[in-house]
Scaffold this active site. Structure first.
Site, PDB file in Angstrom:
ATOM      1  N   SER A  35       0.820  -1.220   0.000  1.00  0.00           N
ATOM      2  CA  SER A  35       0.000   0.000   0.000  1.00  0.00           C
ATOM      3  C   SER A  35       0.847   1.260   0.000  1.00  0.00           C
ATOM      4  CB  SER A  35      -0.918   0.011   1.220  1.00  0.00           C
ATOM      5  OG  SER A  35      -0.153   0.080   2.412  1.00  0.00           O
ATOM      6  N   LYS A  36       2.137   1.134   0.286  1.00  0.00           N
ATOM      7  CA  LYS A  36       3.012   2.306   0.347  1.00  0.00           C
ATOM      8  C   LYS A  36       3.174   2.979  -1.019  1.00  0.00           C
ATOM      9  CE  LYS A  36       3.892   1.969   4.747  1.00  0.00           C
ATOM     10  NZ  LYS A  36       3.392   2.978   5.707  1.00  0.00           N
ATOM     11  N   ASP A  37       2.829   2.287  -2.095  1.00  0.00           N
ATOM     12  CA  ASP A  37       2.846   2.930  -3.417  1.00  0.00           C
ATOM     13  C   ASP A  37       1.907   4.133  -3.434  1.00  0.00           C
ATOM     14  OD1 ASP A  37       4.573   0.998  -4.276  1.00  0.00           O
ATOM     15  OD2 ASP A  37       3.257   0.173  -5.815  1.00  0.00           O
ATOM     16  N   ALA A  40       3.714   6.956  -1.476  1.00  0.00           N
ATOM     17  CA  ALA A  40       4.853   7.498  -2.217  1.00  0.00           C
ATOM     18  C   ALA A  40       4.377   8.395  -3.357  1.00  0.00           C
ATOM     19  CB  ALA A  40       5.710   6.362  -2.759  1.00  0.00           C
TER      20      ALA A  40
END
Length: 281
Positions: A35-37, A40
């Site tokens: 989920s960090k996409d 970012a």
């Protein structure tokens, strides 16, 4: 783009075992594998909109791994350099992958946040000293919260069976951005939806969720410069409150031991064919 709109999967084994419909958001289908996409992308686009990032610039961050992987990919796609500081007790596979994605990786000793050698503080200092650099600051920037309020939360609401908001949402917290963004969006759609934080050993967020005080028993004998109690669960649990977590609406907290996380990861692999890490499990 390729980021987001990940499916909700029904976990058959857990649904049958509990008599409830247990759904999981397949965030591992994002290009960077987490989920960090979403975070970012939001951080970089916000920095560009402010004029803080220009061609040839550098994105600098302190991360346990997943956010760094996402930032490295986004930075490369948009023509920026990327410098990542990460604790040396995180899986080496993460730093190897970061290097393959073109990031300048600095593995450093894991110390308390009050120590100037903490990986987040080193990243902030590097960004200040480097011309044209931006400190991503995933723990404190509300770009993190907004990414999930704007995308993850609405996706869950659309994808739930019948378009109804779920009875409950359960997850761990690292920076606090996901649980904050999703909990806010779900509570707007359904005020009685319950939000539960699952916290690993040594983290103070469990008591924050239950009693409103961020304190863990493992901290009782600590001095400020000592590192908190260790756990094999990477990327979740914290001994401080972040700006993102302060936006969360959490009803209660549940403790999770290392062994429980390992057992659940094996259960899901054997019964549902899902290969998950400890924080997701």
């Amino acid at each position: 783009g390729l980021i987001g709109e990940t499916p909700l999967l029904r976990l058959a084994s857990l649904s049958e075992a509990t008599g409830c419909t247990i759904l999981a958001k397949a965030e591992f289908l994002n290009p960077g594998g987490s989920s960090k996409d979403r975070v970012a992308r939001e951080i970089v686009l916000d920095a560009e909109a402010r004029g803080d990032l220009a061609p040839g610039g550098t994105v600098v961050e302190g991360t346990s791994g997943s956010t760094g992987i996402s930032l490295a990919l986004i930075a490369r796609a948009r023509g920026y350099k990327c410098v990542i500081f990460m604790p040396d007790d995180q899986a080496k596979e993460k730093s190897d992958l970061l290097a393959r994605f073109g990031a300048d990786v600095r593995r450093v000793k894991n110390v308390s946040i009050v120590n100037a050698q903490h990986y987040v503080r080193l990243a902030e200092a590097e960004a200040r000293a480097r011309p044209g650099a931006v400190f991503a600051n995933q723990f404190e920037t509300l770009s993190n919260f907004r990414a999930h309020y704007r995308t993850t939360g609405p996706e869950i609401l659309r994808q739930c069976p019948g378009g109804a908001a779920p009875d409950a949402f359960v997850m761990g917290s690292g920076t606090g951005g996901t649980i904050a963004g999703v909990s806010r969006r779900l509570k707007e759609a359904r005020a009685d939806a319950r939000v539960f934080l699952v916290d690993p050993p040594g983290s103070s967020l469990l008591n924050r969720a239950r009693y409103g005080t961020a304190f863990a028993p493992e901290q009782a004998e600590q001095r400020l410069r000592r590192h908190r109690y260790d756990t094999i669960i990477e990327g979740v649990g914290l001994d401080r409150l972040t700006a993102n977590y302060r936006e969360a609406v959490v009803d209660d907290g549940l403790a999770c031991t290392d062994q429980e996380a390992v057992d659940m990861s094996r259960w899901l692999l054997q019964r549902d064919g899902l290969f998950l890490g400890s924080s997701a499990a």
